[in-house]
Write an enzyme that holds these catalytic residues in place. Structure first.
Site, mmCIF file in Angstrom:
data_model
loop_
_atom_site.group_PDB
_atom_site.id
_atom_site.type_symbol
_atom_site.label_atom_id
_atom_site.label_comp_id
_atom_site.label_asym_id
_atom_site.label_seq_id
_atom_site.Cartn_x
_atom_site.Cartn_y
_atom_site.Cartn_z
ATOM 1 N N THR A 99 -4.076 5.334 7.442
ATOM 2 C CA THR A 99 -2.584 4.829 6.880
ATOM 3 C C THR A 99 -2.420 6.015 6.594
ATOM 4 O OG1 THR A 99 -4.731 3.265 5.546
ATOM 5 C CG2 THR A 99 -2.689 4.140 4.485
ATOM 6 N N CYS A 123 0.839 -1.082 -0.266
ATOM 7 C CA CYS A 123 0.485 0.190 -0.095
ATOM 8 C C CYS A 123 1.065 1.071 -0.115
ATOM 9 C CB CYS A 123 -0.685 0.413 1.154
ATOM 10 S SG CYS A 123 -1.813 1.884 1.772
ATOM 11 N N HIS A 126 -13.515 5.288 -2.598
ATOM 12 C CA HIS A 126 -12.443 4.229 -2.185
ATOM 13 C C HIS A 126 -12.519 2.939 -2.166
ATOM 14 C CE1 HIS A 126 -8.781 4.255 -0.280
ATOM 15 N NE2 HIS A 126 -8.825 3.790 0.959
HETATM 16 C C1 LIG Z 1 -4.827 -1.756 7.226
HETATM 17 C C2 LIG Z 1 -6.144 -0.616 7.052
HETATM 18 C C3 LIG Z 1 -6.139 0.342 6.789
HETATM 19 C C4 LIG Z 1 -6.764 1.312 6.915
HETATM 20 N N1 LIG Z 1 -7.575 3.120 6.403
HETATM 21 C C5 LIG Z 1 -7.900 3.586 6.657
HETATM 22 C C6 LIG Z 1 -7.755 5.526 6.892
HETATM 23 O O1 LIG Z 1 -6.629 5.495 5.631
HETATM 24 N N2 LIG Z 1 -8.895 6.048 6.796
HETATM 25 C C7 LIG Z 1 -9.628 5.583 7.441
HETATM 26 O O2 LIG Z 1 -10.560 6.854 7.576
HETATM 27 N N3 LIG Z 1 -9.993 4.894 7.644
HETATM 28 C C8 LIG Z 1 -9.231 3.437 7.466
HETATM 29 N N4 LIG Z 1 -8.712 2.441 8.321
HETATM 30 C C9 LIG Z 1 -10.350 1.664 8.998
HETATM 31 C C10 LIG Z 1 -11.199 0.831 8.182
HETATM 32 O O3 LIG Z 1 -12.445 1.810 7.515
HETATM 33 C C11 LIG Z 1 -12.408 -0.075 9.690
HETATM 34 O O4 LIG Z 1 -11.568 -0.964 9.938
HETATM 35 C C12 LIG Z 1 -13.573 0.016 8.745
HETATM 36 O O5 LIG Z 1 -14.465 0.543 8.220
HETATM 37 C C13 LIG Z 1 -13.991 -1.439 9.745
HETATM 38 O O6 LIG Z 1 -14.482 -0.459 10.923
HETATM 39 P P1 LIG Z 1 -13.716 -1.010 12.017
HETATM 40 O O7 LIG Z 1 -12.518 -1.904 12.181
HETATM 41 O O8 LIG Z 1 -14.744 -0.203 13.512
HETATM 42 O O9 LIG Z 1 -14.333 -2.817 12.513
HETATM 43 P P2 LIG Z 1 -16.139 -2.624 12.959
HETATM 44 O O10 LIG Z 1 -17.151 -1.188 12.667
HETATM 45 O O11 LIG Z 1 -16.334 -3.159 14.603
HETATM 46 O O12 LIG Z 1 -16.398 -3.596 12.442
HETATM 47 C C14 LIG Z 1 -16.594 -5.580 12.255
HETATM 48 C C15 LIG Z 1 -17.856 -5.781 11.940
HETATM 49 O O13 LIG Z 1 -18.572 -5.362 12.957
HETATM 50 C C16 LIG Z 1 -20.193 -5.455 11.740
HETATM 51 N N5 LIG Z 1 -20.403 -4.404 12.613
HETATM 52 C C17 LIG Z 1 -19.810 -3.249 12.546
HETATM 53 N N6 LIG Z 1 -20.505 -2.111 13.609
HETATM 54 C C18 LIG Z 1 -22.148 -2.882 12.940
HETATM 55 C C19 LIG Z 1 -23.464 -2.619 13.793
HETATM 56 N N7 LIG Z 1 -23.606 -1.494 14.127
HETATM 57 N N8 LIG Z 1 -24.404 -3.046 13.020
HETATM 58 C C20 LIG Z 1 -23.867 -5.126 12.996
HETATM 59 N N9 LIG Z 1 -22.786 -5.008 12.750
HETATM 60 C C21 LIG Z 1 -21.661 -4.770 12.555
HETATM 61 C C22 LIG Z 1 -19.154 -4.907 10.755
HETATM 62 O O14 LIG Z 1 -19.893 -5.374 9.634
HETATM 63 C C23 LIG Z 1 -18.083 -6.188 10.889
HETATM 64 O O15 LIG Z 1 -18.289 -7.292 10.711
HETATM 65 C C24 LIG Z 1 -8.403 1.545 7.721
HETATM 66 C C25 LIG Z 1 -8.579 0.116 8.176
HETATM 67 C C26 LIG Z 1 -7.598 -0.480 7.927
HETATM 68 C C27 LIG Z 1 -7.509 -2.572 8.674
#
Ligand SMILES: Cc1cc2nc3c(=O)[nH]c(=O)nc-3n(C[C@H](O)[C@H](O)[C@H](O)COP(=O)(O)OP(=O)(O)OC[C@H]3O[C@@H](n4cnc5c(N)ncnc54)[C@H](O)[C@@H]3O)c2cc1C
Lengths: 477, 101
Positions: free
Chosen positions: A189, A98, A290
């Site tokens: 990121t 990346c 994105h």
């Molecule tokens: C390597 C990496 C780089 C990234 N880079 C960026 C970046 O540059 N900028 C940025 O802004 N973000 C970034 N992200 C974040 C990414 O967009 C999020 O990880 C993603 O949106 C999921 O959010 P979370 O990690 O909080 O997981 P969660 O939202 O907690 O998700 C975990 C699980 O819970 C479920 N879930 C969550 N909320 C609910 C709900 N209300 N009801 C039912 N199910 C639910 C989801 O579907 C999933 O199955 C990055 C992530 C990674 C891993």
């Protein structure tokens, strides 16, 4: 435009407060943990000067008429959206990981479009400010973090009901000259080696979430901004070389938790403040922009992985076996499907009310949904082809030992006429490209899989499909 | 003489596009031709360098174009090593400039 070297020099001027392994990192350029990510980001700068990529990697700014690095461009037509996809694949092929800079690029395009729509409804002047910010980024060729994901606390609760409101970035105080913001953005990121962060809300909101519906830009070294750099599965490897697999460019983008502890943002850099009904629109806009990328940058990265697997098969003496060839076909099939849908999202892109182009939503969602599966499946096939040495190879330090080294080379030898050290290098590359940190990005970056599925269903024309079926089988509604 | 050059994205390259163009450059009389990679107005000729036969590079309709698409130039097959001299020949024909390859 900056060269890679000029970009690296510009980071020296940043006073970003950043911590890792319990210590403050004073000089990120000398940190073995962060340096590979800096090298990768630098490629997004250098590529704008290389003859064979100038056309893909540069554009003309609609605001200044000057030639700019494409990573700072507001998408003007479908050709721009296609070039984006091709550019990202080309850089993925060069770096195998990346290169971070597309997140901020997509954020600028998303905020540009939504600010226009807020202005149209409320008579605000947000878009002018966004354009000023974009011009500033273009003129200085800065790298911008796309700051969407909040820590979110209890996922079942809206922002205003969270026991700790700081789990969503929010306006803590409104002042005459600007706002004070508090909270954090997770998984950011490239944050350690970027110049600015462009913050956006992370969920759709209702009226009670007014303070959380905020979008703004801030320098990463603004007073009150603190970064905690994330751990990666290959951290220890970064203290050596060969065992990293990709020693120059590393693995994924180098993510950080970016904390805003009462950070002052002047009104000139505030692009949304309280217009809750536009929060969901901004989330969707950014996400769709994105999601197109995951069939582009990852297609390039997977090209490298497929190449490493093909070479590994030769070192193993299995390249001609029918099941290995079939597995190579599967990898190619999945990867080219990813790229095809990314390109389709670009070719079928349309202008938004603000005038900038936006990917075809369903194709962008398909692209991202497929990478959440295909990257894992392709990695599984790479593991299958490469063999168990991916998990059990001795360390590079044992390899250097005068007694152990020759033994390792003797027992890890592959087909006759192949170089065992090269076999080990390939194994390390495959191992690091398919390890935990690399794959999780494909799962959650640009939203978890369920988010795309919701988008797919929302945009599917089931009513029409039902009518088609009814007509064919003779059902009169 | 200004010659426009545009490369494809290189997603599936069968030839080393960069090397082919370096060879072309080396075959041309020094200082006479200026390759332009971005501003293609008023070019004497235009070279579209594609890595594969898909030939996705778009070029200005008004230009005199040489299209390299993998091992092919305008329907004729070449070895990778002979692509550059074929380009120089075409360039010579398009510009009316006598270049000894
Ligand atoms: C390597 C990496 C780089 C990234 N880079 C960026 C970046 O540059 N900028 C940025 O802004 N973000 C970034 N992200 C974040 C990414 O967009 C999020 O990880 C993603 O949106 C999921 O959010 P979370 O990690 O909080 O997981 P969660 O939202 O907690 O998700 C975990 C699980 O819970 C479920 N879930 C969550 N909320 C609910 C709900 N209300 N009801 C039912 N199910 C639910 C989801 O579907 C999933 O199955 C990055 C992530 C990674 C891993």
């Amino acid at each position: 435009m900056k060269t890679g070297q000029e970009y690296i020099q510009s980071l020296k001027k940043m006073k970003t407060e950043i911590y890792f392994m319990g210590e403050q990192i004073e000089n990120i350029l000398d940190s073995p943990y962060i340096r590979p990510h800096i090298n990768t980001a630098a490629v997004t700068y250098d590529i704008a000067f290389e003859p064979e990529t100038i056309d893909l990697a540069t554009a003309v700014s609609p605001y200044t008429g000057k030639k700019i690095n494409r990573f700072t461009h507001i998408q003007q037509d479908a050709e721009d959206m296609v070039k984006k996809s091709k550019l990202l694949r080309a850089i993925g092929q060069k770096t195998g990981t990346c290169f971070q800079r597309c997140v901020g690029w997509d954020a600028m395009n998303a905020v540009y479009s939504v600010s226009y729509e807020i202005d149209r409804k409320y008579g605000t002047k947000y878009q002018e400010k966004v354009i000023d910010f974009v011009k500033y980024i273009q003129e200085n060729d800065y790298m911008v973090v796309g700051g969407m994901t909040d820590p979110k606390g209890d996922r079942g609760l809206p922002p205003h009901q969270q026991p700790d409101p700081d789990v969503f970035v929010h306006v803590a105080e409104r002042r005459k000259d600007g706002i004070i913001v508090r909270g954090a953005k997770a998984h950011q990121t490239g944050a350690a080696n970027s110049h600015e962060i462009l913050v956006m809300p992370t969920v759709a909101m209702r009226a009670e979430d007014k303070d959380f519906a905020v979008s703004f830009a801030a320098p990463l070294d603004a007073p009150g901004v603190t970064l905690i750099f994330g751990r990666q599965t290959n951290d220890e490897r970064k203290l050596g070389k060969l065992d990293q697999g990709n020693p120059t460019y590393g693995v994924v983008g180098g993510e950080a938790l970016v904390i805003f502890n009462n950070v002052f943002v002047p009104w000139e850099r505030v692009f949304m403040c309280g217009e809750t009904e536009f929060a969901g629109m901004l989330v969707e806009r950014f996400a769709v922009y994105h999601r197109q990328n995951y069939g582009a940058c990852k297609a390039g990265v997977i090209d490298v992985l497929i190449g490493a697997s093909a070479a590994m098969a030769e070192y193993n003496g299995t390249a001609k076996a029918s099941h290995i060839r079939d597995k190579m076909i599967e990898m190619i099939l999945m990867n080219e499907t990813l790229h095809a849908s990314s390109l389709a999202a670009g070719y079928e892109s349309r202008p938004l009310p603000a005038g900038n182009y936006y990917p075809q939503t369903t194709y962008a969602n398909i692209t991202k949904q497929n990478i959440t599966r295909s990257h894992y499946e392709i990695s599984r096939l790479a593991h299958d082809i490469a063999g168990g040495l991916l998990a059990t190879l001795p360390t590079e330090f044992d390899l250097k030992d005068p007694v152990l080294g020759p033994l390792i080379l003797k027992y890890f030898a592959g087909a006759a006429d192949t170089n065992t050290l090269d076999r080990i290098k390939l194994a390390r590359l495959i191992e690091n490209m398919t390890g935990g940190t690399s794959l999780v990005e494909s799962m959650h970056g640009a939203g978890s899989p369920q988010a795309q599925r919701i988008g797919l269903l929302k945009n599917a024309n089931l009513k029409q499909f039902k009518q088609m079926a009814q007509k064919i089988c003779g059902i009169t509604p | 003489m200004k010659v426009g050059v545009k490369f494809c994205g290189g997603c599936n390259p069968y030839i080393d596009r960069k090397k082919v163009m370096e060879r072309v450059k080396n075959m041309l009389p020094p200082g006479k031709y200026k390759f332009e990679y971005f501003d293609w107005d008023d070019c004497a000729a235009f070279i579209a360098v594609n890595g594969c036969s898909l030939a996705c590079v778009r070029y200005p309709a008004s230009q005199k174009v040489i299209v390299v698409s993998g091992f092919e130039i305008e329907g004729k097959q070449y070895s990778e090593d002979s692509l550059a001299s074929a380009v120089v020949e075409k360039l010579s024909a398009l510009t009316g400039d006598k270049i000894a390859p």
